[in-house]
Design a protein around this motif. Structure first.
Motif, PDB file in Angstrom:
ATOM      1  N   VAL A   1       1.020  -1.185   0.029  1.00 46.54           N
ATOM      2  CA  VAL A   1       0.062  -0.050  -0.192  1.00 46.54           C
ATOM      3  C   VAL A   1       0.947   1.198   0.064  1.00 46.54           C
ATOM      4  N   THR A   2       0.584   2.112  -0.929  1.00 48.99           N
ATOM      5  CA  THR A   2       1.579   3.452  -1.105  1.00 48.99           C
ATOM      6  C   THR A   2       0.943   4.502  -0.246  1.00 48.99           C
ATOM      7  N   HIS A   3       1.829   5.475  -0.013  1.00 46.98           N
ATOM      8  CA  HIS A   3       1.445   6.908   0.356  1.00 46.98           C
ATOM      9  C   HIS A   3       0.763   7.488  -0.493  1.00 46.98           C
ATOM     10  N   ARG A   4       0.697   7.335  -1.671  1.00 47.08           N
ATOM     11  CA  ARG A   4      -0.237   7.834  -2.689  1.00 47.08           C
ATOM     12  C   ARG A   4      -1.440   7.302  -2.799  1.00 47.08           C
ATOM     13  N   GLN A   5      -1.700   6.264  -2.196  1.00 49.09           N
ATOM     14  CA  GLN A   5      -3.143   5.501  -2.085  1.00 49.09           C
ATOM     15  C   GLN A   5      -3.289   4.530  -3.506  1.00 49.09           C
ATOM     16  N   ASN A   6      -2.252   4.052  -3.744  1.00 52.90           N
ATOM     17  CA  ASN A   6      -2.165   3.026  -4.857  1.00 52.90           C
ATOM     18  C   ASN A   6      -1.944   1.664  -4.232  1.00 52.90           C
ATOM     19  N   LEU A   7      -1.637   0.754  -4.992  1.00 55.68           N
ATOM     20  CA  LEU A   7      -0.987  -0.615  -4.744  1.00 55.68           C
ATOM     21  C   LEU A   7       0.250  -0.847  -5.540  1.00 55.68           C
ATOM     22  N   VAL A   8       1.000  -1.674  -4.971  1.00 57.07           N
ATOM     23  CA  VAL A   8       2.281  -2.070  -5.676  1.00 57.07           C
ATOM     24  C   VAL A   8       2.343  -3.471  -5.696  1.00 57.07           C
ATOM     25  N   LEU A   9       2.836  -3.879  -6.912  1.00 56.73           N
ATOM     26  CA  LEU A   9       3.328  -5.376  -7.010  1.00 56.73           C
ATOM     27  C   LEU A   9       4.745  -5.151  -6.873  1.00 56.73           C
ATOM     28  N   SER A  10       5.363  -6.220  -5.923  1.00 52.69           N
ATOM     29  CA  SER A  10       6.849  -5.668  -5.429  1.00 52.69           C
ATOM     30  C   SER A  10       7.727  -6.633  -5.926  1.00 52.69           C
ATOM     31  N   TRP A  11       7.294  -8.010  -6.782  1.00 51.55           N
ATOM     32  CA  TRP A  11       8.139  -8.920  -7.257  1.00 51.55           C
ATOM     33  C   TRP A  11       7.741  -9.200  -8.597  1.00 51.55           C
ATOM     34  N   VAL A  12       7.774  -8.250  -9.679  1.00 48.65           N
ATOM     35  CA  VAL A  12       7.239  -8.892 -10.997  1.00 48.65           C
ATOM     36  C   VAL A  12       8.716  -8.925 -11.598  1.00 48.65           C
ATOM     37  N   LYS A  13       8.558 -10.069 -12.284  1.00 46.91           N
ATOM     38  CA  LYS A  13       9.676 -10.375 -13.483  1.00 46.91           C
ATOM     39  C   LYS A  13       9.523  -9.584 -14.576  1.00 46.91           C
ATOM     40  N   ALA A  14      10.674  -8.994 -15.085  1.00 51.34           N
ATOM     41  CA  ALA A  14      10.560  -7.809 -15.921  1.00 51.34           C
ATOM     42  C   ALA A  14      10.069  -8.675 -17.226  1.00 51.34           C
ATOM     43  N   ALA A  15      10.156  -9.980 -17.563  1.00 49.22           N
ATOM     44  CA  ALA A  15       9.924 -10.537 -18.605  1.00 49.22           C
ATOM     45  C   ALA A  15       8.397 -10.909 -18.711  1.00 49.22           C
ATOM     46  N   ASP A  16       7.743 -10.493 -17.540  1.00 48.76           N
ATOM     47  CA  ASP A  16       6.339 -10.907 -17.412  1.00 48.76           C
ATOM     48  C   ASP A  16       5.574  -9.449 -17.488  1.00 48.76           C
ATOM     49  N   LEU A  17       6.306  -8.415 -17.698  1.00 48.79           N
ATOM     50  CA  LEU A  17       5.507  -7.227 -17.938  1.00 48.79           C
ATOM     51  C   LEU A  17       4.626  -6.881 -18.898  1.00 48.79           C
ATOM     52  N   PRO A  18       4.903  -7.470 -20.220  1.00 48.86           N
ATOM     53  CA  PRO A  18       3.784  -7.288 -21.318  1.00 48.86           C
ATOM     54  C   PRO A  18       2.523  -8.157 -20.971  1.00 48.86           C
ATOM     55  N   GLU A  19       2.466  -9.275 -20.313  1.00 48.89           N
ATOM     56  CA  GLU A  19       1.376 -10.099 -19.909  1.00 48.89           C
ATOM     57  C   GLU A  19       0.800  -9.335 -18.635  1.00 48.89           C
ATOM     58  N   LEU A  20       1.502  -8.872 -17.747  1.00 50.32           N
ATOM     59  CA  LEU A  20       0.943  -8.004 -16.556  1.00 50.32           C
ATOM     60  C   LEU A  20       0.293  -6.787 -17.156  1.00 50.32           C
ATOM     61  N   PHE A  21       0.829  -6.164 -18.196  1.00 48.49           N
ATOM     62  CA  PHE A  21       0.148  -4.799 -18.848  1.00 48.49           C
ATOM     63  C   PHE A  21      -1.221  -5.275 -18.978  1.00 48.49           C
TER      64      PHE A  21
END
Length: 571
Positions: free
Chosen positions: A383-403
């Motif tokens: 949980v962020t100070h800016r009232q968002n959520l963060v995924l903390s352990w994302v493999k860079a190769a998975d970024l297109p699928e996550l997007f």
């Protein structure tokens, strides 16, 4: 993440059972309203404008997907109004600027059930309210940031356990907040807290804390000041105890508005510092009264063992990503962040959507975020100070699928750090203390600035909105800050410029300055437009908004904003 021990679980379950007994006695009429008020506040239960409000602690912002799903269940099954004028309201939670979650519609007679559900997943509302040491906060990227000096999580957890139900500090003059940063960049806003802790290493490589004291917003915004340049980590509980003890003894209890430690520090200055350091030395020298709070290496090791990387996380080669899709490229630039582990990223799941108040998250959205975290982030979120959520352990190769998955779920708005990534408190729609509403204004601004090209052109701008002087929306630290004020029963808004939350971009911890008289509710959004237009007209090439405010001063922006008031009056 920290793993609860059998003792920890027995503790929160016993607390939930204790609260159930207190609630049942109150509902039966054998425990008076005033007596019950103090007890419910100690467990995070407020009575707000329309219904009870529960504040759930999310220590230093870490959440498991099991916990987030339980929070969704509570929103779905308990936070819904069944009858009356607000029938159908609820079904969501509100993530706050201090890494907590709030519910606004849970009936009081069901509150004990909710406390038991929280205990099932190692959560609670203990000390999220009251004049005590509140939830310990930290950088949303703690433990994963590439600029990290020391992982702050073990120390945050030790502080949490030490301060929970501390008998000496259960009835302080006023609420007390501690933030910890272990990175080169202060993303925890430590200067705006009663105590701010910056982890450091000295020339010998030893870990310690730079300690700041007396920060706070509210009626008198004051940045914290350094009281000690380096306290060895083993002694940090003793040093905090010395600070809080001196505050407890000397802090004002005759005036609610002058009861925070910032007022004491401002009034006494070096006298207070000397008292703290003398108390610190006294505790250390007292063989019978302080050494139990020296943190043993074994205890640090025990707690730190919980904060290891997920088993499957290993450094990997950086992939080459296809950025021919402009939407994907923009999302990569704005919502994807560096990571200390090669081949990994942290990813902001934006909760800022048109028509949804900042920080509000429905039960279905929570479940969807949990599913994404299970698939892409080893079951962990922040949980962020800016009232968002963060995924903390994302493999860079998975970024297109996550997007693609995030875009389908509505999480991929590429606005992290931009004008529409605004911070706002619930304001007058819910809070009994508020003078004005925050949420309709936040919605109007979000609707006006939906052009992504325009937002990127404007660059990073922190817009913070508070519904009253208590500053839950942290308006003082916004590059643009908006404060709701009451004038004879109508809503008006003050506009401040030039605030900073401690980051290098903001130029440190700085309180924004008010530009002229307040604006009526139908003027304030136009005044924001005028300020933005002035920036666009006067900026230098590549200049950030906050830097333009510092270079130009307030007058050009004040003149432009005041012209809105004049034109509205003529109309």
């Amino acid at each position: 993440m920290y793993q609860y021990t059998d003792f920890d679980r027995r503790f929160v379950h016993a607390r939930a059972a204790q609260y159930r007994d207190q609630l049942e006695r109150h509902l039966a009429g054998t425990l008076g309203t005033d007596e019950f008020r103090a007890l419910r506040l100690q467990n995070g239960w407020y009575i707000q404008r329309h219904a009870p409000m529960l504040r759930v602690a999310v220590p230093y912002g870490e959440l498991s997907t099991r916990q987030l799903r339980q929070l969704a269940r509570i929103a779905r099954d308990y936070d819904v109004v069944q009858d009356g004028p607000f029938k159908g309201q609820g079904g969501y939670g509100h993530f706050t600027t201090r890494q907590n979650l709030q519910y606004n519609w849970i009936p009081l007679d069901r509150s004990a059930e909710v406390m038991e559900l929280l205990a099932e997943v190692d959560m609670h509302g203990i000390q999220t309210s009251g004049n005590c040491i509140r939830n310990i906060t930290s950088d949303a990227f703690v433990g994963i940031a590439p600029d990290e000096i020391v992982d702050a999580r073990p120390y945050c957890e030790i502080l949490r356990q030490w301060s929970t139900l501390h008998p000496e500090f259960a009835h302080l003059p006023r609420k007390f907040k501690i933030a910890v940063s272990g990175a080169a960049e202060d993303r925890a806003a430590i200067g705006w807290h009663d105590i701010g802790l910056q982890l450091k290493k000295n020339a010998a490589g030893e870990v310690g804390f730079q300690v700041f004291v007396g920060g706070g917003m509210g009626r008198t915004p004051i940045p914290g000041v350094e009281i000690n340049a380096f306290v060895p980590w083993q002694q940090i509980l003793v040093y905090i105890e010395a600070i809080v003890r001196c505050y407890n003894l000397a802090g004002r209890r005759d005036n609610l508005y002058k009861a925070r430690i910032k007022i004491l520090v401002k009034a006494e200055g070096q006298k207070f510092f000397d008292a703290v350091n003398a108390e610190f030395a006294r505790i250390l020298a007292d063989d019978t009264g302080g050494h139990e709070h020296i943190i043993p290496q074994a205890e640090l090791d025990r707690v730190a063992a919980c904060f290891v990387d997920p088993v499957a996380v290993v450094p990997t080669a950086e992939p080459t990503l296809d950025t021919s899709d402009p939407a994907f490229a923009r999302w990569l630039q704005r919502n994807v962040h560096g990571h200390r582990v090669a081949g990994y990223r942290a990813v902001t799941l934006s909760l800022k959507r048109v028509g949804i108040p900042p920080g509000d998250t429905s039960a279905d959205v929570m479940d969807t975020a949990a599913a994404l975290a299970d698939q892409f982030s080893h079951g962990e979120l922040r949980v962020t100070h800016r009232q968002n959520l963060v995924l903390s352990w994302v493999k860079a190769a998975d970024l297109p699928e996550l997007f693609q998955a995030a875009r389908a779920a509505g999480f991929a708005t590429p606005n992290a750090g931009l004008l529409t990534d605004q911070i706002a408190c619930p304001g007058g729609d819910y809070c009994a203390l508020a003078n004005a509403r925050s949420l309709p204004l936040a919605a109007e601004i979000a609707e006006r600035y939906q052009d992504q090209d325009e937002l990127e052109d404007l660059g990073e701008i922190d817009l913070h909105i508070s519904g009253c002087i208590n500053s839950c929306g942290h308006h003082h630290s916004g590059h643009i800050g908006i404060l709701g004020v009451d004038k004879d029963g109508t809503e008006w808004y003050q506009l401040t410029l030039g605030g900073g939350d401690g980051t290098q971009l903001a130029g440190g911890t700085v309180a924004g300055k008010v530009i002229g008289p307040s604006f009526a509710a139908d003027e304030i959004a136009d005044a924001i437009d005028a300020v933005i237009d002035t920036f666009k007209r006067e900026r230098l090439a590549g200049e950030h908004f906050i830097d333009a405010v510092k270079r130009l001063g307030l007058d050009p922006f004040k003149t432009a904003a005041n012209a809105v008031r004049v034109s509205t009056a003529k109309a």
